[in-house]
Design an enzyme around this catalytic site. Structure first.
Site, short mmCIF file in Angstrom:
data_model
loop_
_atom_site.label_atom_id
_atom_site.label_comp_id
_atom_site.label_asym_id
_atom_site.label_seq_id
_atom_site.Cartn_x
_atom_site.Cartn_y
_atom_site.Cartn_z
CG HIS A 116 -1.99 1.02 1.00
ND1 HIS A 116 -3.25 0.77 0.40
CD2 HIS A 116 -2.24 2.24 1.45
CE1 HIS A 116 -4.05 1.55 0.34
NE2 HIS A 116 -3.44 2.71 1.23
CG ASP B 156 -10.45 3.66 5.21
OD1 ASP B 156 -10.19 4.92 5.74
OD2 ASP B 156 -10.24 3.43 4.20
NE ARG C 177 -8.52 11.24 6.79
CZ ARG C 177 -7.58 10.27 6.24
NH1 ARG C 177 -7.74 9.11 5.93
NH2 ARG C 177 -6.32 10.61 6.09
CB SER D 174 -6.96 5.63 6.35
OG SER D 174 -7.31 5.19 5.05
CE LYS E 246 -7.46 1.76 1.91
NZ LYS E 246 -7.61 3.20 2.50
N1 URA Z 1 -3.99 6.19 1.48
C1 URA Z 1 -5.10 5.63 2.32
O1 URA Z 1 -5.82 4.59 1.92
N2 URA Z 1 -5.66 6.45 3.28
C2 URA Z 1 -5.01 7.70 3.61
O2 URA Z 1 -5.47 8.30 4.43
C3 URA Z 1 -4.05 8.11 2.81
C4 URA Z 1 -3.67 7.42 1.62
#
Ligand code: URA
Length: 477
Positions: free
Chosen positions: A93, A172, A179, A194, A198
């Site tokens: 990620h 999220d 956000r 966040s 996930k």
């Molecule tokens: N990527 C994400 O999944 N969440 C964030 O808050 C910022 C970048």
């Protein structure tokens, strides 16, 4: 009625929790869980949660609050059990950047090496692009699979890429969208919760984090990026996962193409063994780590070599084709990128100067893409998959007056004019080439990994002149 529902109905008042955080207090488990439970169910309005998020941005959170928030968001939905798959489950990620399309390369590439990649991704956030928006530029591609379909795609081809479903980390999904439009993205605590909620809901064994730093990242300084990396690695460790964080450069866009369908074009190039060197190198680096953590390569270097072979043999591209088809997309785009959405117009931006490019202000380029329609300015906006920017020059390149710096792909003149101004202003020049800024620290909260099985402890700079600098700092458990 569950105990948490009873608690929310009897004692929880959002205003109390907003005030407490606004005044710098430390929130209890009950308070954090109440906000997340109530918002997920739709029992408190966006405006109160926006105020709470802003209080978190301004006041921060303790490590304990961050862990509780991550846990509450993780358990706002289902935590996948993928134990029916014999392969190790590994994911990557990124904290978000401009032109960052590595996920689309990595999922099929790592799956082709025999690992399972259950990837749950996000949409564009602020000035940064989102994996789901890029995938949806492939006609028919469905990122909204039900969990059962997700499992089935994963079982068949080893990778699947979806968004948060109503079942997986729903908190999220709602918070991320809010956000994006309330100026509350840039908080390491919220980003950590966040991302980790996930990712941990995916039922993975190991995770490679690509923490971006520079003018196009949410974490502008390397120090902030290292802080975020440490926070996420620690959170993953608490949950018993193997987690590695690489801090990588986002001081200029990654690759040359920015915009949803344009980025898919560049993904296809990399999967064919072509494409821009910075993007290719970062994909190989991340893939090397994923293969290593997943146990299919003894070292990161071997993982990189294996990844190169999977690209040159065409296996990674075949896997991408298979995933596209299984998720309802048009597999013909793989061999004919013209089937992707195309903008109605293009315009070239010529250089007004002679010299060397010293920087390409990355957030401005990302914002220009949003203005063109490639991202969202309001939560309910839809994106235009066809628009975007192709860079012809990047940091270190020599340019003469009149040479093209970039090409804008657009559908509306007024938007193109605004985007053009931003792009023009984002290029800085000098008479002589400037040195690449070296990555020179491990930062707070991180240990530099200095023994096997990670094979490369030091600064993993790819050398002067290379458009990408990667530092492999990590914690393994
Ligand atoms: N990527 C994400 O999944 N969440 C964030 O808050 C910022 C970048």
């Amino acid at each position: 009625m569950s105990p948490s529902v009873a608690r929310v109905q009897t004692t929880f008042r959002a205003i109390d929790v907003i005030r407490k955080k606004r005044d710098g207090g430390e929130l209890s488990r009950d308070e954090i869980e109440s906000v997340i439970d109530a918002y997920t169910r739709g029992d408190i309005p966006d405006y109160q949660v926006s105020a709470w998020l802003m209080a978190v941005v301004l006041r921060g959170m303790t490590r304990a609050e961050t862990a509780i928030l991550t846990d509450a968001m993780l358990h706002s939905g289902e935590v996948l059990d993928l134990s029916f798959l014999p392969a190790k489950k590994v994911d990557k990620h990124s904290t978000g950047g401009v032109g960052d399309k590595t996920s689309l390369v990595l999922a099929p590439l790592v799956a082709a090496a025999g690992l399972a990649v259950p990837m749950i991704s996000g949409r564009g956030l602020g000035h940064t692009g989102g994996t789901l928006d890029k995938l949806e530029s492939i006609p028919g591609f469905n990122v909204n699979l039900q969990v059962a379909q997700f499992r089935s795609v994963l079982e068949t081809c080893g990778c699947a890429m979806i968004g948060q479903t109503a079942e997986i980390a729903p908190a999220d999904r709602k918070l991320y969208a809010l956000r994006d439009v309330t100026g509350t993205v840039e908080s390491p605590y919220l980003i950590c919760a966040s991302i980790m909620s996930k990712k941990l809901a995916e039922g993975i064994d190991a995770l490679v984090l690509d923490v971006k730093t520079g003018s196009g990242a949410f974490m502008k300084s390397e120090e902030d990026a290292a802080f975020l990396a440490g926070l996420m690695v620690e959170t993953g460790e608490r949950m018993g996962k193997k987690v590695v964080a690489l801090i990588t450069d986002m001081d200029q866009p990654l690759g040359n193409m920015i915009g949803n369908s344009l980025e898919v074009v560049e993904v296809l190039e990399v999967l064919r063994g072509e494409g821009p060197e910075d993007l290719r190198q970062l994909c190989l680096e991340l893939s090397g780590w994923m293969l290593h953590l997943g146990g299919v390569s003894g070292t990161v270097a071997e993982g990189k070599q294996q990844s190169e072979r999977l690209i040159s043999s065409g296996k990674a591209l075949d896997r991408f084709r298979q995933m596209v088809e299984l998720q309802g997309g048009d597999p013909k785009v793989i061999d004919d990128a013209k089937r992707l959405p195309q903008a109605g117009h293009t315009a070239t931006i010529p250089s007004t100067k002679d010299g060397y490019i010293t920087s390409v202000q990355c957030e401005q380029v990302g914002t220009a893409c949003v203005i063109l329609g490639g991202g969202r300015e309001r939560k309910e906006d839809s994106v235009d998959p066809a628009v975007g920017i192709v860079l012809h020059k990047k940091v270190g390149d020599r340019v003469s007056g009149g040479e093209p710096l970039a090409t804008i792909h657009y559908n509306q003149e007024s938007k193109a004019a605004r985007a053009r101004q931003l792009i023009e202003r984002s290029f800085q020049f000098a008479a002589t080439p400037s040195d690449n800024r070296p990555f020179d620290h491990a930062g707070p909260g991180l240990r530099v990994f200095d023994q096997s099985p990670c094979d490369s402890p030091e600064d993993r700079s790819l050398g002067p002149g290379s458009a990408i600098r990667v530092r492999g700092v990590c914690v393994e458990n």
